[in-house]
Design a protein around this motif. Structure first.
Motif, mmCIF file in Angstrom:
data_model
loop_
_atom_site.group_PDB
_atom_site.id
_atom_site.type_symbol
_atom_site.label_atom_id
_atom_site.label_comp_id
_atom_site.label_asym_id
_atom_site.label_seq_id
_atom_site.Cartn_x
_atom_site.Cartn_y
_atom_site.Cartn_z
ATOM 1 N N UNK A 45 0.832 -1.202 0.000
ATOM 2 C CA UNK A 45 0.000 0.000 0.000
ATOM 3 C C UNK A 45 0.869 1.255 0.000
ATOM 4 N N UNK A 46 0.423 2.261 -0.693
ATOM 5 C CA UNK A 46 1.133 3.537 -0.649
ATOM 6 C C UNK A 46 0.685 4.299 0.591
ATOM 7 N N UNK A 47 1.464 5.269 0.976
ATOM 8 C CA UNK A 47 1.096 6.091 2.128
ATOM 9 C C UNK A 47 -0.180 6.864 1.827
ATOM 10 N N UNK A 48 -0.350 7.290 0.571
ATOM 11 C CA UNK A 48 -1.583 7.982 0.192
ATOM 12 C C UNK A 48 -2.802 7.073 0.356
ATOM 13 N N UNK A 65 4.190 4.321 11.154
ATOM 14 C CA UNK A 65 5.019 3.295 10.502
ATOM 15 C C UNK A 65 6.410 3.247 11.122
ATOM 16 N N UNK A 66 6.972 4.403 11.442
ATOM 17 C CA UNK A 66 8.298 4.432 12.060
ATOM 18 C C UNK A 66 8.260 3.793 13.442
ATOM 19 N N UNK A 67 7.223 4.105 14.240
ATOM 20 C CA UNK A 67 7.100 3.512 15.569
ATOM 21 C C UNK A 67 6.927 2.000 15.471
ATOM 22 N N UNK A 68 6.119 1.553 14.520
ATOM 23 C CA UNK A 68 5.927 0.113 14.342
ATOM 24 C C UNK A 68 7.227 -0.565 13.920
ATOM 25 N N UNK A 69 7.972 0.067 13.020
ATOM 26 C CA UNK A 69 9.233 -0.521 12.567
ATOM 27 C C UNK A 69 10.256 -0.552 13.694
ATOM 28 N N UNK A 70 10.305 0.494 14.515
ATOM 29 C CA UNK A 70 11.237 0.539 15.635
ATOM 30 C C UNK A 70 10.984 -0.579 16.635
ATOM 31 N N UNK A 71 9.746 -1.031 16.746
ATOM 32 C CA UNK A 71 9.401 -2.081 17.700
ATOM 33 C C UNK A 71 9.285 -3.457 17.045
ATOM 34 N N UNK A 72 9.617 -3.550 15.756
ATOM 35 C CA UNK A 72 9.758 -4.846 15.108
ATOM 36 C C UNK A 72 8.525 -5.444 14.468
ATOM 37 N N UNK A 73 7.486 -4.670 14.213
ATOM 38 C CA UNK A 73 6.283 -5.251 13.620
ATOM 39 C C UNK A 73 6.354 -5.317 12.098
ATOM 40 N N UNK A 74 6.403 -4.209 11.364
ATOM 41 C CA UNK A 74 6.609 -4.344 9.916
ATOM 42 C C UNK A 74 8.042 -3.963 9.547
ATOM 43 N N UNK A 75 8.425 -4.369 8.382
ATOM 44 C CA UNK A 75 9.679 -3.932 7.773
ATOM 45 C C UNK A 75 9.334 -3.643 6.325
ATOM 46 N N UNK A 76 10.116 -2.828 5.654
ATOM 47 C CA UNK A 76 9.792 -2.528 4.269
ATOM 48 C C UNK A 76 11.036 -2.273 3.452
#
Length: 129
Positions: A45-48, A65-76
């Motif tokens: 999905x795009x951010x838009x 998205x940054x908070x989720x990535x910092x805690x290990x949930x998604x990566x991209x």
């Protein structure tokens, strides 16, 4: 989602409105789980698209998205494509939507095993034994 919500509640600081993931982060994670194609595994999905779907600002989605990535949930993976009509000194590529991968952090695996049970042993391991 249960692990993410529990993690957010457990690590919330007293007097703060949100935990480390935040309510927007949980909304974004829930949307990613709903958007993923389970057959092919594609999650692009795009951010838009996320801003329109969740009715949140672009900044809120990016921070979530940054908070989720910092805690290990998604990566991209940040993806680009060449611009065929690019001539001269301008850019020759443009960014397209990121390709996301949903991960399960170590603390969430413990919760998952408690709820669902341990994961089965892979078939190739059984055959090797």
């Amino acid at each position: 989602m249960i692990a993410a919500e529990g993690y957010d509640r457990q690590h919330k600081q007293p007097g703060k409105r949100n935990g480390p993931l935040g309510h927007v982060g949980l909304e974004v994670l829930r949307a990613l789980y709903r958007i993923v194609c389970h057959r092919s595994g594609r999650l692009e999905p795009s951010i838009d698209y996320l801003t329109g779907k969740l009715r949140r600002s672009r900044d809120a989605i990016v921070r979530a998205l940054k908070a989720l990535k910092d805690h290990g949930f998604p990566d991209w993976i940040r993806r680009t494509e060449p611009i065929p009509e690019a001539e001269g000194a301008g850019p020759t590529i443009r960014q397209i939507s990121n390709a996301y991968r949903l991960c399960i952090p170590a603390f969430a695996r413990v919760i998952e095993e408690r709820i669902i049970g341990p994961a089965p042993v892979p078939a190739e391991v059984v055959q090797a034994l």
